[in-house]
Design a protein around this motif. Structure first.
Motif, PDB file in Angstrom:
ATOM      1  N   UNK A  17       0.829  -1.203   0.000  1.00  0.00           N
ATOM      2  CA  UNK A  17       0.000   0.000   0.000  1.00  0.00           C
ATOM      3  C   UNK A  17       0.870   1.263   0.000  1.00  0.00           C
ATOM      4  N   UNK A  18       1.990   1.217   0.697  1.00  0.00           N
ATOM      5  CA  UNK A  18       2.895   2.364   0.692  1.00  0.00           C
ATOM      6  C   UNK A  18       3.444   2.651  -0.706  1.00  0.00           C
ATOM      7  N   UNK A  19       3.489   1.643  -1.548  1.00  0.00           N
ATOM      8  CA  UNK A  19       4.033   1.812  -2.899  1.00  0.00           C
ATOM      9  C   UNK A  19       2.970   2.175  -3.938  1.00  0.00           C
ATOM     10  N   UNK A  20       1.713   2.194  -3.552  1.00  0.00           N
ATOM     11  CA  UNK A  20       0.657   2.484  -4.521  1.00  0.00           C
ATOM     12  C   UNK A  20       0.793   3.849  -5.193  1.00  0.00           C
ATOM     13  N   UNK A  21       1.284   4.910  -4.501  1.00  0.00           N
ATOM     14  CA  UNK A  21       1.418   6.198  -5.183  1.00  0.00           C
ATOM     15  C   UNK A  21       2.566   6.250  -6.197  1.00  0.00           C
ATOM     16  N   UNK A  22       3.427   5.232  -6.243  1.00  0.00           N
ATOM     17  CA  UNK A  22       4.591   5.260  -7.120  1.00  0.00           C
ATOM     18  C   UNK A  22       4.220   4.884  -8.550  1.00  0.00           C
ATOM     19  N   UNK A  23       4.999   5.393  -9.498  1.00  0.00           N
ATOM     20  CA  UNK A  23       4.943   4.926 -10.873  1.00  0.00           C
ATOM     21  C   UNK A  23       6.159   4.049 -11.109  1.00  0.00           C
ATOM     22  N   UNK A  24       6.161   3.308 -12.202  1.00  0.00           N
ATOM     23  CA  UNK A  24       7.213   2.321 -12.439  1.00  0.00           C
ATOM     24  C   UNK A  24       8.599   2.937 -12.364  1.00  0.00           C
ATOM     25  N   UNK A  25       8.755   4.150 -12.896  1.00  0.00           N
ATOM     26  CA  UNK A  25      10.073   4.785 -12.902  1.00  0.00           C
ATOM     27  C   UNK A  25      10.599   5.067 -11.502  1.00  0.00           C
ATOM     28  N   UNK A  26       9.713   5.203 -10.514  1.00  0.00           N
ATOM     29  CA  UNK A  26      10.133   5.502  -9.148  1.00  0.00           C
ATOM     30  C   UNK A  26      10.766   4.303  -8.447  1.00  0.00           C
ATOM     31  N   UNK A  27      10.390   3.107  -8.836  1.00  0.00           N
ATOM     32  CA  UNK A  27      10.767   1.913  -8.080  1.00  0.00           C
ATOM     33  C   UNK A  27      12.265   1.626  -8.096  1.00  0.00           C
TER      34      UNK A  27
ATOM     35  N   UNK B  49      13.157   6.900   2.237  1.00  0.00           N
ATOM     36  CA  UNK B  49      13.969   6.823   1.025  1.00  0.00           C
ATOM     37  C   UNK B  49      13.263   7.452  -0.163  1.00  0.00           C
ATOM     38  N   UNK B  50      11.951   7.251  -0.265  1.00  0.00           N
ATOM     39  CA  UNK B  50      11.186   7.911  -1.331  1.00  0.00           C
ATOM     40  C   UNK B  50      11.307   9.426  -1.194  1.00  0.00           C
ATOM     41  N   UNK B  51      11.210   9.932   0.025  1.00  0.00           N
ATOM     42  CA  UNK B  51      11.364  11.372   0.225  1.00  0.00           C
ATOM     43  C   UNK B  51      12.737  11.840  -0.222  1.00  0.00           C
ATOM     44  N   UNK B  52      13.770  11.082   0.118  1.00  0.00           N
ATOM     45  CA  UNK B  52      15.138  11.454  -0.283  1.00  0.00           C
ATOM     46  C   UNK B  52      15.277  11.475  -1.797  1.00  0.00           C
ATOM     47  N   UNK B  53      14.730  10.482  -2.460  1.00  0.00           N
ATOM     48  CA  UNK B  53      14.835  10.417  -3.920  1.00  0.00           C
ATOM     49  C   UNK B  53      14.055  11.543  -4.590  1.00  0.00           C
ATOM     50  N   UNK B  54      12.852  11.810  -4.091  1.00  0.00           N
ATOM     51  CA  UNK B  54      12.040  12.860  -4.702  1.00  0.00           C
ATOM     52  C   UNK B  54      12.641  14.238  -4.463  1.00  0.00           C
ATOM     53  N   UNK B  55      13.287  14.444  -3.315  1.00  0.00           N
ATOM     54  CA  UNK B  55      13.913  15.732  -3.035  1.00  0.00           C
ATOM     55  C   UNK B  55      15.105  15.990  -3.948  1.00  0.00           C
ATOM     56  N   UNK B  56      15.692  14.943  -4.485  1.00  0.00           N
ATOM     57  CA  UNK B  56      16.829  15.082  -5.409  1.00  0.00           C
ATOM     58  C   UNK B  56      16.392  15.680  -6.741  1.00  0.00           C
ATOM     59  N   UNK B  57      15.125  15.490  -7.076  1.00  0.00           N
ATOM     60  CA  UNK B  57      14.576  15.915  -8.364  1.00  0.00           C
ATOM     61  C   UNK B  57      14.246  17.409  -8.316  1.00  0.00           C
ATOM     62  N   UNK B  58      14.768  18.229  -9.245  1.00  0.00           N
ATOM     63  CA  UNK B  58      14.450  19.670  -9.219  1.00  0.00           C
ATOM     64  C   UNK B  58      12.973  19.977  -9.410  1.00  0.00           C
TER      65      UNK B  58
ATOM     66  N   UNK C  17      10.785  18.638  -7.615  1.00  0.00           N
ATOM     67  CA  UNK C  17      10.242  18.466  -6.270  1.00  0.00           C
ATOM     68  C   UNK C  17       8.869  17.788  -6.309  1.00  0.00           C
ATOM     69  N   UNK C  18       8.799  16.581  -6.894  1.00  0.00           N
ATOM     70  CA  UNK C  18       7.493  15.918  -7.026  1.00  0.00           C
ATOM     71  C   UNK C  18       6.915  15.515  -5.673  1.00  0.00           C
ATOM     72  N   UNK C  19       5.613  15.346  -5.642  1.00  0.00           N
ATOM     73  CA  UNK C  19       4.907  14.911  -4.440  1.00  0.00           C
ATOM     74  C   UNK C  19       4.683  13.405  -4.487  1.00  0.00           C
ATOM     75  N   UNK C  20       4.957  12.748  -3.394  1.00  0.00           N
ATOM     76  CA  UNK C  20       4.628  11.331  -3.246  1.00  0.00           C
ATOM     77  C   UNK C  20       3.118  11.175  -3.114  1.00  0.00           C
ATOM     78  N   UNK C  21       2.497  11.985  -2.256  1.00  0.00           N
ATOM     79  CA  UNK C  21       1.041  12.068  -2.136  1.00  0.00           C
ATOM     80  C   UNK C  21       0.687  13.547  -2.132  1.00  0.00           C
ATOM     81  N   UNK C  22      -0.107  13.979  -3.069  1.00  0.00           N
ATOM     82  CA  UNK C  22      -0.329  15.400  -3.294  1.00  0.00           C
ATOM     83  C   UNK C  22      -1.054  16.088  -2.146  1.00  0.00           C
ATOM     84  N   UNK C  23      -2.011  15.432  -1.542  1.00  0.00           N
ATOM     85  CA  UNK C  23      -2.921  16.105  -0.608  1.00  0.00           C
ATOM     86  C   UNK C  23      -2.766  15.620   0.829  1.00  0.00           C
ATOM     87  N   UNK C  24      -1.540  15.403   1.278  1.00  0.00           N
ATOM     88  CA  UNK C  24      -1.342  15.054   2.686  1.00  0.00           C
ATOM     89  C   UNK C  24      -1.786  16.213   3.572  1.00  0.00           C
ATOM     90  N   UNK C  25      -2.334  15.918   4.757  1.00  0.00           N
ATOM     91  CA  UNK C  25      -2.752  17.011   5.653  1.00  0.00           C
ATOM     92  C   UNK C  25      -1.541  17.806   6.140  1.00  0.00           C
TER      93      UNK C  25
END
Length: 434
Positions: A31-41, A161-170, A172-180
């Motif tokens: 379930x934690x991986x559901x927001x990912x696309x294939x390229x993220x894995x 680790x997902x946060x670390x990888x996404x922060x590397x990207x200029x 700045x993509x969101x893992x989950x767009x609408x977190x509280x």
């Protein structure tokens, strides 16, 4: 997760409970991986953060290696080379392991094949749990509890680790767009809680009819002497750390340990990880993308060296792990965990008493990660889980917003190298009372 049973009915209850826990924990990883696309894995942007598909495969390797191969008659391994590809650091298995720094260089197995591997292991594990004989069951139950807690550790690593990888990207993509997110506010005033000290008992009981699960590094229970001390009633906040930065904290070598100052110079640190100044205003990267810095939130993503330098600047110190555990021993294990779905620290609430001991941020202590008196690592490869890392690392306590609620306890000892920052790590202040 479960207590050791004392009767056959208790053993059956434990078997049923562990079967349910197995299904739940395995489902949550996916379930934690559901927001990912294939390229993220397959991303591995830094050595310490592994690709998501490696985590998914490694935890399956753990069950295959320590449970299915030894205990399930006729078990067929999914792929003979996975024993090498998805071993992390276990030398005594004899298979060796692919270098940690090169986990992101493997396009194969594909994401689909990794999920097939998981489902193959799941089916075999459920068969083992249904068919395991009475003589093997105590060892199977013990190893399964380790395996479930091991997978929960990797669930936390998946998030960080997902946060670390996404922060590397200029981008700045969101893992989950609408977190509280919490409203921007000032921190609640800092208070203190005093403790008398004296001789205290720490760690888990080594044995007994109702022995709770815990890792070997939490044992044996032992005595320690504490001088009278006080703990801050909440962790240090972003707003307080801004004062440290504004006062030249990163430019003043008098505040830093020698190794810490060397890292500041070599790495160019001027703020915690994920902080950025945009048009003169501080922002930070979150799992929902960039957000304005909230002064009221607990500070996180900083090294032991930064925590220690702030404590020196504030005229205080970091608590020892013995002080932290003694203070937390009677506290309720409540807080902001991964179960709550925020995936980010929340401001401390108003009120009396110690706040946020559990959840939100792991808390650096001033204690080196060392064995307790009388500790002996278990025999065999599973003995490599904790004991061989008792060198050059520092202890953290309490869990974070990426930790599962049922994974944490007052005796839990996390440990990291003092330079590492990518986990949700913060700290609270302490002082010795005279």
């Amino acid at each position: 997760m479960q207590e050791t049973p004392t009767t056959q009915d208790g053993a059956d209850d434990l078997r049923n409970a562990l079967s349910a826990d197995f299904r739940r924990v395995r489902a949550f990883s996916e379930r934690l991986c559901e927001p990912l696309v294939t390229e993220d894995y397959g991303l591995q942007t830094v050595v310490e953060a592994s690709p998501p598909k490696w985590h998914l495969a490694h935890v399956s390797w753990f069950y295959e290696t320590f449970l299915l191969r030894p205990f399930l008659a006729g078990y067929r391994v999914f792929h003979p080379r996975f024993e090498y590809l998805f071993n992390s650091y276990y030398e005594q298995t004899g298979a060796g392991f692919w270098p940690r720094a090169e986990r992101g260089l493997l396009s194969r197995p594909t994401v689909a094949e990794v999920y097939d591997y998981r489902h193959h292991v799941d089916a075999a594990m459920l068969r083992l749990l249904a068919e395991c004989n009475a003589s093997d069951w105590p060892r199977v139950a013990m190893r399964l509890q380790i395996g479930l807690n091991h997978e929960q550790q990797h669930q936390e690593l998946l998030v960080t680790d997902i946060k670390r990888h996404f922060a590397y990207n200029p981008l700045r993509p969101a893992y989950i767009q609408d977190l509280p997110q919490s409203p921007i506010a000032d921190p609640v005033p800092l208070g203190w809680r005093a403790f008398e000290g004296g001789v205290v008992s720490l760690g888990l009981e080594t044995s007994g009819p109702h022995e709770a699960f815990g890792y070997d590094n939490e044992r044996p229970r032992h005595r320690a002497f504490l001088e009278p001390f006080a703990l801050a009633d909440r962790p240090v906040t972003n707003g307080e750390y801004l004062e440290f930065i504004g006062d030249g904290g990163y430019e003043n070598p008098a505040l830093w340990l020698s190794d810490g100052w060397a890292e500041v110079q070599a790495r160019g640190w001027r703020c915690p990880l994920y902080w950025e100044q945009v048009d003169g205003a501080w922002q930070l990267m979150t799992l929902s993308g960039m957000r304005p810095l909230n002064p009221a939130e607990p500070l996180c993503h900083l090294s032991y060296y930064e925590a220690e330098a702030f404590a020196t600047w504030a005229g205080k110190r970091l608590p020892t792990e013995a002080e932290w555990e003694h203070a937390a021993e009677e506290a309720d294990i409540t807080g902001n965990f991964v179960d709550d779905g925020w995936l980010h620290p929340r401001p401390a609430p108003e009120g009396e008493g110690l706040k946020q001991l559990f959840g939100d941020v792991w808390e650096w202590t001033g204690s080196a990660y060392l064995p307790y008196p009388g500790y002996r690592a278990p025999a065999g490869a599973l003995g490599e889980y904790n004991g061989k890392f008792m060198s050059n690392q520092m202890v953290l306590r309490g869990g974070s917003c990426a930790t599962s609620l049922d994974h944490i306890r007052p005796t839990y000892r996390n440990f990291f190298y003092p330079v590492e920052r990518w986990q949700f790590k913060g700290f609270r202040l302490a002082e010795t009372l005279r």
